[in-house]
Design a protein around this motif. Structure first.
Motif: not given
Length: 195
Positions: A25-27, A38-39, A153-157, A164-167
């Motif tokens: 997911q980090l990748m 999309v790609p 997809a959620l991570a990208i969105l 790029r700040r996720l808890p």
């Protein structure tokens, strides 16, 4: 049909949770900073489809030769292990981050190959094998593949929306708790059946 739908939903949920805060997911976040979403999602989907097909084949094979009560016990212990693994957390090494950011080939091929290699032996692959020992392989394959792609997809969105700040700690602890609860449930269920 009920069994198929139950396996599909269970596989989706388990793999979606397992993927939260995972290295792949980090990748996905790192690739999304370099390529269009999309790609990146196509590459993730292709790699996940192949890895999870191999995973369910292994799991279905094990499920056909091992007694189901013992499979439940082993699956429960495995899920407790996934909880501990999740608490430990995953991080991208600097080399992995540079590779994701400086890829020059086709985005789909680059992402697909990177995800395929990252998923081999990863907790989502092992969780898929574990699920396939007890549930139908087709439903597990579809559910686990869609669950992983949805989490990425959620991570990208979210990553694009929040800079790029996720808890990460909240996600990490929540995912670990869900694995622990599932693991304890399976262990208790198996112990009751074995006694």
């Amino acid at each position: 049909m009920e069994g198929f739908l139950a396996a599909l939903v269970l596989s989706f949920g388990v793999i979606f949770v397992a993927e939260l805060g995972d290295k792949s997911q980090l990748m996905a976040l790192a690739f999304a900073t370099r390529f269009k979403p999309v790609p990146v999602l196509i590459g993730i989907t292709v790699a996940t489809t192949v890895v999870h097909l191999a995973s369910v084949a292994i799991g279905a094979g094990l499920g056909s030769v091992l007694p189901t009560d013992w499979i439940s016990l082993i699956a429960g212990v495995a899920f407790l292990g996934f909880a501990a693994w999740t608490l430990r957390g995953d991080t991208l090494t600097e080399a992995e981050r540079r590779k994701a950011e400086k890829a020059t080939r086709s985005a789909i091929v680059t992402v697909g190959v990177a995800f395929f290699l990252a998923e081999l032996g990863d907790k989502t692959m092992l969780a898929t094998i574990t699920l396939a020992t007890q549930h139908g392989w087709v439903a597990t394959w579809i559910g686990s593949t869609v669950g992983m792609v949805a989490a990425d997809a959620l991570a990208i969105l979210v990553g694009r929306l929040l800079g790029r700040r996720l808890p990460e700690k909240v996600i990490q602890y929540g995912a670990a708790a869900l694995f622990a609860i599932s693991g304890l449930w399976l262990v208790l269920e198996a112990v009751v059946k074995l006694t």
